[in-house]
Design an enzyme around this catalytic site. Structure first.
Site, PDB file in Angstrom:
ATOM      1  N   ALA A  49      45.444  23.274-110.980  1.00  0.00           N
ATOM      2  CA  ALA A  49      44.502  22.144-111.083  1.00  0.00           C
ATOM      3  C   ALA A  49      45.168  20.843-111.503  1.00  0.00           C
ATOM      4  O   ALA A  49      44.588  19.774-111.328  1.00  0.00           O
ATOM      5  CB  ALA A  49      43.392  22.499-112.056  1.00  0.00           C
ATOM      6  N   ALA A  50      46.396  20.929-112.048  1.00  0.00           N
ATOM      7  CA  ALA A  50      47.077  19.682-112.428  1.00  0.00           C
ATOM      8  C   ALA A  50      47.835  19.088-111.247  1.00  0.00           C
ATOM      9  O   ALA A  50      48.416  18.008-111.359  1.00  0.00           O
ATOM     10  CB  ALA A  50      48.034  19.950-113.583  1.00  0.00           C
ATOM     11  N   GLN A 149      47.931  37.069-110.070  1.00  0.00           N
ATOM     12  CA  GLN A 149      46.579  36.544-110.307  1.00  0.00           C
ATOM     13  C   GLN A 149      45.486  37.440-109.728  1.00  0.00           C
ATOM     14  O   GLN A 149      44.330  37.376-110.158  1.00  0.00           O
ATOM     15  CB  GLN A 149      46.495  35.106-109.791  1.00  0.00           C
ATOM     16  CG  GLN A 149      47.389  34.223-110.673  1.00  0.00           C
ATOM     17  CD  GLN A 149      47.362  32.752-110.337  1.00  0.00           C
ATOM     18  OE1 GLN A 149      46.796  32.361-109.332  1.00  0.00           O
ATOM     19  NE2 GLN A 149      47.989  31.952-111.174  1.00  0.00           N
ATOM     20  N   VAL A 166      44.233  28.525-100.873  1.00  0.00           N
ATOM     21  CA  VAL A 166      44.699  27.311-100.191  1.00  0.00           C
ATOM     22  C   VAL A 166      46.221  27.279-100.175  1.00  0.00           C
ATOM     23  O   VAL A 166      46.835  26.849 -99.195  1.00  0.00           O
ATOM     24  CB  VAL A 166      44.133  26.051-100.907  1.00  0.00           C
ATOM     25  CG1 VAL A 166      44.656  24.774-100.272  1.00  0.00           C
ATOM     26  CG2 VAL A 166      42.601  26.065-100.888  1.00  0.00           C
ATOM     27  N   ASP A 196      42.652  22.455 -90.684  1.00  0.00           N
ATOM     28  CA  ASP A 196      43.116  22.395 -89.286  1.00  0.00           C
ATOM     29  C   ASP A 196      41.913  22.170 -88.351  1.00  0.00           C
ATOM     30  O   ASP A 196      41.997  21.407 -87.390  1.00  0.00           O
ATOM     31  CB  ASP A 196      43.826  23.711 -88.920  1.00  0.00           C
ATOM     32  CG  ASP A 196      44.853  24.086 -89.964  1.00  0.00           C
ATOM     33  OD1 ASP A 196      45.899  23.452 -90.013  1.00  0.00           O
ATOM     34  OD2 ASP A 196      44.579  25.000 -90.779  1.00  0.00           O
ATOM     35  N   ARG A 199      40.899  18.667 -88.635  1.00  0.00           N
ATOM     36  CA  ARG A 199      41.880  17.820 -87.949  1.00  0.00           C
ATOM     37  C   ARG A 199      41.620  17.824 -86.443  1.00  0.00           C
ATOM     38  O   ARG A 199      41.733  16.791 -85.777  1.00  0.00           O
ATOM     39  CB  ARG A 199      43.300  18.339 -88.215  1.00  0.00           C
ATOM     40  CG  ARG A 199      43.807  18.036 -89.612  1.00  0.00           C
ATOM     41  CD  ARG A 199      45.069  18.825 -89.921  1.00  0.00           C
ATOM     42  NE  ARG A 199      45.675  18.423 -91.178  1.00  0.00           N
ATOM     43  CZ  ARG A 199      46.577  19.131 -91.841  1.00  0.00           C
ATOM     44  NH1 ARG A 199      46.982  20.301 -91.360  1.00  0.00           N
ATOM     45  NH2 ARG A 199      47.082  18.678 -92.960  1.00  0.00           N
ATOM     46  N   HIS A 224      47.618  29.651 -90.661  1.00  0.00           N
ATOM     47  CA  HIS A 224      47.695  28.231 -91.049  1.00  0.00           C
ATOM     48  C   HIS A 224      49.179  27.856 -91.061  1.00  0.00           C
ATOM     49  O   HIS A 224      49.834  27.789 -92.101  1.00  0.00           O
ATOM     50  CB  HIS A 224      47.071  28.031 -92.435  1.00  0.00           C
ATOM     51  CG  HIS A 224      47.299  26.634 -92.953  1.00  0.00           C
ATOM     52  ND1 HIS A 224      46.774  25.512 -92.367  1.00  0.00           N
ATOM     53  CD2 HIS A 224      48.038  26.179 -93.996  1.00  0.00           C
ATOM     54  CE1 HIS A 224      47.156  24.439 -93.008  1.00  0.00           C
ATOM     55  NE2 HIS A 224      47.936  24.810 -94.007  1.00  0.00           N
TER      56      HIS A 224
HETATM   57  N1  LIG Z   1      45.828  25.708 -96.540  1.00  0.00           N
HETATM   58  C1  LIG Z   1      45.909  24.399 -96.417  1.00  0.00           C
HETATM   59  O1  LIG Z   1      45.257  23.811 -95.534  1.00  0.00           O
HETATM   60  C2  LIG Z   1      46.757  23.577 -97.321  1.00  0.00           C
HETATM   61  C3  LIG Z   1      47.544  24.168 -98.273  1.00  0.00           C
HETATM   62  N2  LIG Z   1      48.306  23.415 -99.125  1.00  0.00           N
HETATM   63  C4  LIG Z   1      49.037  24.133-100.171  1.00  0.00           C
HETATM   64  O2  LIG Z   1      48.277  24.048-101.392  1.00  0.00           O
HETATM   65  C5  LIG Z   1      49.138  24.227-102.508  1.00  0.00           C
HETATM   66  C6  LIG Z   1      48.896  23.151-103.541  1.00  0.00           C
HETATM   67  O3  LIG Z   1      49.295  21.898-103.044  1.00  0.00           O
HETATM   68  P1  LIG Z   1      49.481  20.629-104.003  1.00  0.00           P
HETATM   69  O4  LIG Z   1      48.324  20.481-104.903  1.00  0.00           O
HETATM   70  O5  LIG Z   1      49.858  19.530-103.129  1.00  0.00           O
HETATM   71  O6  LIG Z   1      50.756  21.075-104.857  1.00  0.00           O
HETATM   72  P2  LIG Z   1      51.222  20.548-106.279  1.00  0.00           P
HETATM   73  O7  LIG Z   1      52.648  20.949-106.451  1.00  0.00           O
HETATM   74  O8  LIG Z   1      50.855  19.130-106.465  1.00  0.00           O
HETATM   75  O9  LIG Z   1      50.320  21.428-107.248  1.00  0.00           O
HETATM   76  C7  LIG Z   1      50.499  22.791-107.405  1.00  0.00           C
HETATM   77  C8  LIG Z   1      50.149  23.121-108.827  1.00  0.00           C
HETATM   78  O10 LIG Z   1      50.235  24.527-108.974  1.00  0.00           O
HETATM   79  C9  LIG Z   1      50.748  24.756-110.260  1.00  0.00           C
HETATM   80  N3  LIG Z   1      51.241  26.131-110.377  1.00  0.00           N
HETATM   81  C10 LIG Z   1      52.456  26.644-110.056  1.00  0.00           C
HETATM   82  N4  LIG Z   1      52.490  27.949-110.359  1.00  0.00           N
HETATM   83  C11 LIG Z   1      51.271  28.271-110.849  1.00  0.00           C
HETATM   84  C12 LIG Z   1      50.703  29.462-111.340  1.00  0.00           C
HETATM   85  N5  LIG Z   1      51.407  30.593-111.395  1.00  0.00           N
HETATM   86  N6  LIG Z   1      49.429  29.432-111.780  1.00  0.00           N
HETATM   87  C13 LIG Z   1      48.723  28.291-111.765  1.00  0.00           C
HETATM   88  N7  LIG Z   1      49.206  27.124-111.320  1.00  0.00           N
HETATM   89  C14 LIG Z   1      50.470  27.118-110.867  1.00  0.00           C
HETATM   90  C15 LIG Z   1      51.819  23.698-110.438  1.00  0.00           C
HETATM   91  O11 LIG Z   1      52.185  23.507-111.808  1.00  0.00           O
HETATM   92  C16 LIG Z   1      51.121  22.489-109.847  1.00  0.00           C
HETATM   93  O12 LIG Z   1      50.391  21.775-110.823  1.00  0.00           O
HETATM   94  C17 LIG Z   1      50.542  24.238-101.928  1.00  0.00           C
HETATM   95  O13 LIG Z   1      50.957  25.571-101.755  1.00  0.00           O
HETATM   96  C18 LIG Z   1      50.373  23.576-100.569  1.00  0.00           C
HETATM   97  O14 LIG Z   1      51.389  23.941 -99.662  1.00  0.00           O
HETATM   98  C19 LIG Z   1      48.300  22.067 -99.069  1.00  0.00           C
HETATM   99  C20 LIG Z   1      47.541  21.428 -98.113  1.00  0.00           C
HETATM  100  C21 LIG Z   1      46.742  22.126 -97.170  1.00  0.00           C
HETATM  101  O1  LIG Z   2      51.819  21.271 -94.442  1.00  0.00           O
HETATM  102  C1  LIG Z   2      51.833  21.609 -95.616  1.00  0.00           C
HETATM  103  O2  LIG Z   2      52.768  22.140 -96.218  1.00  0.00           O
HETATM  104  C2  LIG Z   2      50.558  21.416 -96.365  1.00  0.00           C
HETATM  105  C3  LIG Z   2      49.537  22.001 -95.495  1.00  0.00           C
HETATM  106  O3  LIG Z   2      49.408  23.201 -95.427  1.00  0.00           O
HETATM  107  C4  LIG Z   2      48.855  21.131 -94.564  1.00  0.00           C
HETATM  108  O4  LIG Z   2      48.812  19.905 -94.743  1.00  0.00           O
HETATM  109  O5  LIG Z   2      48.317  21.672 -93.592  1.00  0.00           O
END
Ligand SMILES: NC(=O)C1=CN([C@@H]2O[C@H](COP(=O)(O)OP(=O)(O)OC[C@H]3O[C@@H](n4cnc5c(N)ncnc54)[C@H](O)[C@@H]3O)[C@@H](O)[C@H]2O)C=CC1
Ligand SMILES: O=C([O-])CC(=O)C(=O)O
Length: 368
Positions: A49-50, A149, A166, A196, A199, A224
């Site tokens: 969440a951070a 988890q 996600v 997606d 998009r 994905h």
């Molecule tokens: N499925 C989708 O469409 C998409 C997926 N993503 C994915 O979503 C995820 C999050 O993306 P962002 O917020 O940009 O990344 P980010 O790096 O800004 O945030 C991830 C957070 O997870 C925390 N974290 C790491 N290990 C953890 C654990 N064991 N337990 C709880 N928290 C933990 C980190 O400290 C950080 O605050 C990434 O894996 C990214 O690739 C991102 C965009 C689209």
């Molecule tokens: O591309 C990435 O790593 C983040 C993500 O999953 C997206 O934006 O679809």
């Protein structure tokens, strides 16, 4: 005027009736106010969440974007120790925003406290990919998080908790979560491909210069990842002269079969290239859409794409978390059946399934 001809009796009766009606109306309004029972809050867990998606998502949930404008929520925010100060800051801002629907915020680095009694879990926690990486390159770090988890959710979440993964690789993380939380029904574990899907709607609407709300029923099949298959063969667009198929409206199969598919497959990478960070606001918005439609239902005649546990529909190997077109009703998703699949689509659907089979093996080897 002759006072004797004034109908005093009638006037008196009318005044009495008016006063009675207004009094009666006030009583009814008062009773309705008393009877207006506020819904019980729904507890939503956001892991990671951070991070950047978390920062966009938490206020959306607190404003009712995910669960509706009359649904109070309690937020459980989880992150890891190095991010604990930043997590505290997110909580402070949520308090400062004075959201009427937000009935409580728990910000913690303790996974058990975070998972306690949650009704909806949105799993963002993990490591995002950087420029030049494929999503499966973050596999080993992220699948071990999902294994750990899974048991916390299984033991401490509310019965019937709905889970949306996600974090990438989203489909395979969801599968790991499912395997290590065997008592959570498999239909309750899903992954995000709605970004997606959205998009694809966005690209078609831009191409046709129509509002995005007028385009519906695109499909994201599979993973994905860059092998996903964005399919417009059943999509329609609403025009002044009624509904038209997207293929007929675009009238350019070459663009639809090549450039369009590649834009959607590569959109995540294009955002990373432009922002030097992966998608966040669109991902948060898509996560809200996913949970909203799952719990509150899809509009009649419309489907959405969700990564769900595969039962063998459309000949896809059972036991993968694969993105399908689904409709939702009463908190349950159902794969849309009976769509005609042409040879080109079949190949692309198999190809992305194959990648998921390989990811599954890779994930298993990372966990051994
Ligand atoms: N499925 C989708 O469409 C998409 C997926 N993503 C994915 O979503 C995820 C999050 O993306 P962002 O917020 O940009 O990344 P980010 O790096 O800004 O945030 C991830 C957070 O997870 C925390 N974290 C790491 N290990 C953890 C654990 N064991 N337990 C709880 N928290 C933990 C980190 O400290 C950080 O605050 C990434 O894996 C990214 O690739 C991102 C965009 C689209
Ligand atoms: O591309 C990435 O790593 C983040 C993500 O999953 C997206 O934006 O679809």
């Amino acid at each position: 005027m002759n006072m004797e001809t004034v109908p005093w009796e009638l006037i008196q009766k009318c005044v009495v009736v008016l006063i009675s009606v207004s009094l009666f109306w006030k009583i009814i309004k008062y009773m309705c106010g008393l009877l207006k029972v506020e819904k019980e809050p729904v507890t939503v867990l956001v892991t990671g969440a951070a991070g950047q998606i978390g920062y966009a998502l938490a206020p959306m949930i607190a404003r009712g974007v995910m669960l509706g404008p009359d649904q109070p929520v309690i937020l459980h925010l989880l992150d890891i120790e190095p991010a604990s100060e930043s997590l505290k800051g997110v909580k402070m801002e949520l308090v400062d925003a004075a959201f009427p629907l937000l009935k409580g915020v728990v910000a913690t680095t303790d996974v058990v406290e975070a998972c306690k009694d949650v009704n909806v879990a949105v799993m963002l926690g993990g490591f995002p990919r950087k420029e030049g990486m494929e999503r499966k390159d973050v596999m080993s770090k992220n699948v071990s998080i999902y294994k750990a988890q899974a048991s916390a959710l299984e033991q401490h979440a509310a019965e019937d908790c709905k889970v949306l993964v996600v974090a990438n690789p989203a489909n395979t993380n969801a599968l790991i979560l499912k395997e290590y939380a065997p008592s959570i029904p498999e239909k309750n574990i899903t992954c995000l491909t709605r970004l997606d899907h959205n998009r694809a709607l966005g690209q078609i609407s831009e191409r046709l210069s129509v509002h995005v709300g007028d385009v519906k029923n695109v499909i994201i099949w599979g993973n994905h990842s860059s092998t996903q298959y964005p399919d417009v063969n059943h999509a329609t667009v609403t025009t002044n002269s009624g509904n038209k198929s997207v293929r007929a409206a675009v009238n350019d199969d070459n663009w639809l079969n090549n450039e369009f598919i590649s834009i959607i497959q590569q959109r995540g990478a294009a955002i990373i290239k432009a922002r030097k960070l992966s998608s966040a606001l669109s991902a948060a918005s898509a996560a809200c859409d996913h949970v909203h439609d799952w719990l509150l239902g899809t509009p009649k005649g419309t489907w959405v794409s969700m990564g769900v546990y595969c039962d063998g529909s459309y000949g896809i190997q059972p036991g993968l978390i694969y993105s399908f077109p689904v409709t939702c009703e009463n908190g349950q998703w159902k794969i849309v059946q009976g769509l005609e699949i042409d040879k080109v689509s079949r190949e692309k659907m198999e190809n992305t399934a194959q990648e998921l089979i390989e990811e599954k093996e890779l994930a298993k080897s990372c966990l051994n």
